[in-house]
Write an enzyme that holds these catalytic residues in place. Structure first.
Site, short mmCIF file in Angstrom:
data_model
loop_
_atom_site.label_atom_id
_atom_site.label_comp_id
_atom_site.label_asym_id
_atom_site.label_seq_id
_atom_site.Cartn_x
_atom_site.Cartn_y
_atom_site.Cartn_z
N ARG A 143 81.02 31.77 116.53
CA ARG A 143 79.97 31.55 115.53
C ARG A 143 80.20 32.48 114.34
O ARG A 143 80.60 33.63 114.52
CB ARG A 143 78.61 31.89 116.16
CG ARG A 143 77.77 30.69 116.48
CD ARG A 143 76.56 31.04 117.28
NE ARG A 143 75.62 31.92 116.59
CZ ARG A 143 74.41 32.21 117.06
NH1 ARG A 143 74.00 31.68 118.20
NH2 ARG A 143 73.61 33.01 116.41
N ARG A 168 71.92 41.94 112.99
CA ARG A 168 70.99 41.11 113.76
C ARG A 168 70.25 41.93 114.80
O ARG A 168 69.06 41.72 115.05
CB ARG A 168 71.76 39.95 114.44
CG ARG A 168 72.15 38.87 113.44
CD ARG A 168 73.29 38.00 113.95
NE ARG A 168 72.96 37.24 115.13
CZ ARG A 168 73.86 36.83 116.02
NH1 ARG A 168 75.14 37.13 115.86
NH2 ARG A 168 73.49 36.15 117.06
N LYS A 195 69.14 33.83 126.26
CA LYS A 195 68.03 32.87 126.11
C LYS A 195 68.56 31.43 126.09
O LYS A 195 68.03 30.56 126.78
CB LYS A 195 67.24 33.13 124.81
CG LYS A 195 66.65 34.52 124.70
CD LYS A 195 65.79 34.68 123.46
CE LYS A 195 66.53 34.54 122.15
NZ LYS A 195 67.55 35.58 121.91
N ARG A 242 59.88 35.00 116.14
CA ARG A 242 60.82 36.10 115.90
C ARG A 242 60.12 37.29 115.27
O ARG A 242 60.72 38.32 115.04
CB ARG A 242 61.86 35.54 114.96
CG ARG A 242 63.25 36.09 115.00
CD ARG A 242 64.07 35.57 116.12
NE ARG A 242 65.49 35.74 115.85
CZ ARG A 242 66.42 34.91 116.25
NH1 ARG A 242 66.09 33.85 116.94
NH2 ARG A 242 67.68 35.15 115.99
N ARG A 277 81.50 36.13 122.57
CA ARG A 277 80.98 34.76 122.74
C ARG A 277 81.85 33.72 122.00
O ARG A 277 82.19 33.91 120.84
CB ARG A 277 79.55 34.71 122.21
CG ARG A 277 78.87 33.39 122.37
CD ARG A 277 77.38 33.50 122.30
NE ARG A 277 76.88 33.84 120.98
CZ ARG A 277 75.59 33.99 120.69
NH1 ARG A 277 74.69 33.88 121.65
NH2 ARG A 277 75.21 34.29 119.47
#
Ligand code: AMP
Length: 215
Positions: free
Chosen positions: A160, A171, A13, A88, A127
């Site tokens: 992160r 998550r 996204k 969300r 990531r």
């Protein structure tokens, strides 16, 4: 154009929203980024959000709505915006409808970026952000020269704090329980476009432009 990008963490996204922002000027509103800014600045809101985010849970609807209301009312929103990571859950979607009605705005497109679970895991665990350029990279998927370019210029590959395996699992579980029902929610409102997003970034972007009926 006012767009909602739906999809699990790691669906792409943020990457796609940034590209749309750069090509068309519609600002990306990422609640995750806004919350991380609040955490870095150690504001009251940030202190409240920090622990919840580190656990991989959702920050309270009230807090997120406060951030969204503030951001969406700014002047640069008039030509459009891209919501990334909001809504969300169904309550946030209902809050958004109310907020937009009050502002006399409507969402033009809701786009769901669909990606398989195994690919999501790899995208999230791999990531990194280059500390020099802010460029999003992936140790599994990015071309070697892009990773080397960052490191050779003495940049660091920053991960992160919520991109560790334990928090990622949480998550994704929260996504399945809380966010995935939005797919049905927007399908029932006949406003959902689905894009198979486990492809190359450029290919997903091309499909996204077709969904937006640009091209
Ligand atoms: P993201 O950058 O979208 O993956 O979001 C990172 C974290 O920020 C999430 O795991 C949540 O803790 C929090 N967050 C982001 N957006 C929302 C939202 N709309 N509602 C509640 N929590 C959120």
């Amino acid at each position: 154009m006012k767009i909602i990008l739906l999809g699990a963490p790691g669906a792409g996204k943020g990457t796609q929203a940034k590209r749309l922002e750069s090509d068309f000027g519609w600002p990306q509103i990422s609640t995750g980024d806004l919350l991380r800014d609040a955490v870095s600045s150690k504001s009251e809101l940030g202190l409240e959000a920090k622990f919840i985010m580190e656990q991989g849970n959702l920050v309270s609807n009230q807090l997120v709505l406060q951030i969204i209301e503030e951001r969406i009312s700014k002047d640069d929103m008039s030509s459009g915006f891209i919501l990334d990571g909001f809504p969300r859950n169904v309550d946030q979607a209902l809050d958004l409808e109310l907020l937009l009605t009050n502002l006399e705005k409507i969402i033009n497109k809701v786009i769901y970026l669909k990606v398989d679970h195994d690919i999501l895991m790899k995208r999230l665990t791999g990531r990194r952000t280059c500390s020099l350029t802010g460029k999003l990279l992936n140790i599994y998927f990015s071309p070697k020269h892009e990773i080397d370019e960052c490191i050779n210029n003495r940049g660091k590959l920053i991960q992160r704090s919520d991109d560790n395996e334990k928090t990622i699992r949480k998550r994704l579980q929260v996504y399945n329980q809380e966010t995935a029902p939005l797919i049905k929610f927007y399908k029932e409102r006949k406003s959902l476009n689905i894009i198979l997003a486990d492809k190359e970034v450029d290919d997903v972007y091309a499909d996204l432009l077709s969904s937006l009926e640009i091209n």
